[in-house]
Design a protein around this motif. Structure first.
Motif, PDB file in Angstrom:
ATOM      1  N   UNK A 148     -11.775  -5.545  -6.171  1.00 14.21           N
ATOM      2  CA  UNK A 148     -11.635  -5.280  -7.615  1.00 14.21           C
ATOM      3  C   UNK A 148     -10.614  -4.165  -7.879  1.00 14.21           C
ATOM      4  N   UNK A 149      -9.466  -4.288  -7.220  1.00 16.70           N
ATOM      5  CA  UNK A 149      -8.429  -3.252  -7.338  1.00 16.70           C
ATOM      6  C   UNK A 149      -7.840  -3.262  -8.752  1.00 16.70           C
ATOM      7  N   UNK A 150      -7.704  -2.074  -9.357  1.00 21.31           N
ATOM      8  CA  UNK A 150      -7.083  -2.044 -10.687  1.00 21.31           C
ATOM      9  C   UNK A 150      -5.742  -1.321 -10.705  1.00 21.31           C
ATOM     10  N   UNK A 151      -5.297  -0.778  -9.565  1.00 19.04           N
ATOM     11  CA  UNK A 151      -3.904  -0.317  -9.454  1.00 19.04           C
ATOM     12  C   UNK A 151      -3.516  -0.278  -7.966  1.00 19.04           C
ATOM     13  N   UNK A 152      -2.249  -0.656  -7.702  1.00 18.50           N
ATOM     14  CA  UNK A 152      -1.709  -0.597  -6.339  1.00 18.50           C
ATOM     15  C   UNK A 152      -0.694   0.537  -6.306  1.00 18.50           C
ATOM     16  N   UNK A 153      -0.682   1.304  -5.225  1.00 16.50           N
ATOM     17  CA  UNK A 153       0.353   2.334  -5.065  1.00 16.50           C
ATOM     18  C   UNK A 153       1.169   1.995  -3.824  1.00 16.50           C
ATOM     19  N   UNK A 154       2.490   1.935  -3.985  1.00 15.20           N
ATOM     20  CA  UNK A 154       3.360   1.606  -2.857  1.00 15.20           C
ATOM     21  C   UNK A 154       4.638   2.432  -2.905  1.00 15.20           C
ATOM     22  N   UNK A 155       5.244   2.604  -1.748  1.00 13.69           N
ATOM     23  CA  UNK A 155       6.616   3.120  -1.723  1.00 13.69           C
ATOM     24  C   UNK A 155       7.551   1.943  -2.000  1.00 13.69           C
ATOM     25  N   UNK A 156       8.752   2.221  -2.474  1.00 12.53           N
ATOM     26  CA  UNK A 156       9.742   1.165  -2.648  1.00 12.53           C
ATOM     27  C   UNK A 156      10.397   0.906  -1.284  1.00 12.53           C
ATOM     28  N   UNK A 157       9.609   0.305  -0.396  1.00 10.32           N
ATOM     29  CA  UNK A 157      10.090   0.108   0.972  1.00 10.32           C
ATOM     30  C   UNK A 157      11.117  -1.012   1.053  1.00 10.32           C
ATOM     31  N   UNK A 158      11.018  -2.012   0.170  1.00 10.80           N
ATOM     32  CA  UNK A 158      11.917  -3.161   0.259  1.00 10.80           C
ATOM     33  C   UNK A 158      11.537  -4.054   1.436  1.00 10.80           C
ATOM     34  N   UNK A 159      12.278  -5.162   1.560  1.00  7.60           N
ATOM     35  CA  UNK A 159      12.048  -6.080   2.683  1.00  7.60           C
ATOM     36  C   UNK A 159      10.903  -7.043   2.417  1.00  7.60           C
ATOM     37  N   UNK A 160      10.683  -7.938   3.366  1.00  3.01           N
ATOM     38  CA  UNK A 160       9.701  -9.013   3.181  1.00  3.01           C
ATOM     39  C   UNK A 160       8.358  -8.740   3.854  1.00  3.01           C
ATOM     40  N   UNK A 161       8.351  -7.845   4.844  1.00  2.00           N
ATOM     41  CA  UNK A 161       7.138  -7.627   5.656  1.00  2.00           C
ATOM     42  C   UNK A 161       5.907  -7.283   4.821  1.00  2.00           C
ATOM     43  N   UNK A 162       6.111  -6.465   3.778  1.00  2.00           N
ATOM     44  CA  UNK A 162       4.965  -5.971   3.003  1.00  2.00           C
ATOM     45  C   UNK A 162       5.078  -6.320   1.513  1.00  2.00           C
ATOM     46  N   UNK A 163       5.943  -7.288   1.202  1.00  2.00           N
ATOM     47  CA  UNK A 163       6.195  -7.609  -0.214  1.00  2.00           C
ATOM     48  C   UNK A 163       5.123  -8.503  -0.835  1.00  2.00           C
ATOM     49  N   UNK A 164       4.269  -9.110  -0.018  1.00  2.00           N
ATOM     50  CA  UNK A 164       3.281 -10.065  -0.550  1.00  2.00           C
ATOM     51  C   UNK A 164       2.342  -9.404  -1.566  1.00  2.00           C
ATOM     52  N   UNK A 165       2.052  -8.125  -1.382  1.00  2.00           N
ATOM     53  CA  UNK A 165       1.139  -7.440  -2.318  1.00  2.00           C
ATOM     54  C   UNK A 165       1.730  -7.409  -3.732  1.00  2.00           C
ATOM     55  N   UNK A 166       3.078  -7.372  -3.818  1.00  2.00           N
ATOM     56  CA  UNK A 166       3.726  -7.332  -5.137  1.00  2.00           C
ATOM     57  C   UNK A 166       3.472  -8.640  -5.874  1.00  2.00           C
ATOM     58  N   UNK A 167       3.593  -9.751  -5.131  1.00  2.00           N
ATOM     59  CA  UNK A 167       3.365 -11.071  -5.730  1.00  2.00           C
ATOM     60  C   UNK A 167       1.895 -11.213  -6.128  1.00  2.00           C
TER      61      UNK A 167
END
Ligand code: NAP
Length: 251
Positions: free
Chosen positions: A192-211
């Motif tokens: 039940x996450x209501x906010x994600x915190x990420x660095x602007x790392x770029x690339x595909x390895x960890x981009x799935x969370x954005x989608x």
């Protein structure tokens, strides 16, 4: 004649670059890691060294001792100290420097992104927005900024067990990418996450969370990258780095 490359690594791009160079012939690659991860992924068939150089002076000495022809900085976009040190050392040793920086992520329609300049600002925004359940994907080195937040609950994902100080109310998942959208979607839903915190790392390895966050309408706090140090030739991909390196290769 062999061209000697010192490759500052710790990223998927660095490993891929090392593998291509080794397969290409005519290159001698020394792959360098900070030594943060107990079981690092290293490229096959090239020399690997582990641990800091002792600042720019130490790195400049290695560049000279190894008779390095080209220094490649393929570290993570947030490895700011290493990149600053590489820029200084390259000038001191008279070694050409190429900086491989994958492009940052770009928000798409329906994304609810809030960009902030630092981890401290990200923690402040979590507090200001009154978020209850936060997915923290910033890496274990950046958790202290959130340690003072006693109210929200944090799902913390990192590669290795993080050290204190940590937020009090938390669950830790040890995992490393690549991640896929379905698994990220399920993770965000289940907790039940209501906010994600990420660095602007770029690339595909960890981009799935954005989608996954876009699909679920979950806002993301995106920490902006530190600036790149001056003096390097900056390229955005392994392919561009190869073009640059082949131009500088010894005849
Ligand atoms: P950092 O803060 O910029 O670097 C701190 C110190 O660690 C540097 O001054 C250097 O020590 C040493 N170091 C860093 N990268 C090195 C390398 N490739 N080879 C040898 N020494 C290195 O770096 P960081 O953010 O802690 O990242 C450490 C490593 O993890 C980097 O290789 C980076 O590519 C990788 N990584 C970082 C992140 C991230 O979010 N920061 C994410 C994924 C991977 P000396 O001053 O003694 O030379």
């Amino acid at each position: 004649m062999t061209t000697r490359v010192l490759l500052l690594g710790g990223t998927g791009e660095a490993r891929r670059l090392a593998s291509v160079l080794v397969g290409d012939g005519g290159w001698e690659v020394l792959y360098s890691l900070a030594g943060r991860v107990r079981e690092p992924r290293v490229p096959a068939s090239c020399r690997v060294r582990v641990g800091g150089f002792g600042g720019p002076e130490g790195l400049a000495a290695v560049l000279r001792d190894e008779q390095t022809d080209i220094l490649v900085d393929a570290t993570h976009p947030f490895a700011a100290r290493m990149s600053a040190s590489a820029a200084t050392a390259a000038v001191a040793a008279g070694t050409p420097l190429v900086l491989l920086r994958r492009p940052g992520w770009l928000a798409q329609p329906n994304d609810d992104w809030r960009r902030v300049p630092s981890m401290t600002a990200a923690a402040q925004l979590v507090d200001d927005t009154g978020a209850d359940r936060v997915f923290l994907t910033t890496g274990r080195g950046d958790l202290a900024a959130f340690a003072g937040l006693g109210r929200p609950w944090f799902l913390i994902r990192c590669v290795e067990e993080p050290a204190a100080p940590l937020p009090l109310r938390r669950e830790i998942i040890l995992d490393r990418g690549p991640f896929d959208v379905e698994a990220e979607w399920t993770l965000l839903r289940r907790h039940a996450i209501d906010v994600v915190v990420t660095k602007d790392s770029g690339g595909t390895m960890t981009a799935a969370k954005l989608t996954a966050a876009r699909q679920l309408g979950v806002p993301i706090i995106v920490v902006d990258r530190p600036p790149t140090p001056p003096g390097a030739a900056v390229v955005g991909s392994v392919e561009e780095t190869l073009v640059w390196l082949r131009r500088w290769r010894r005849p």
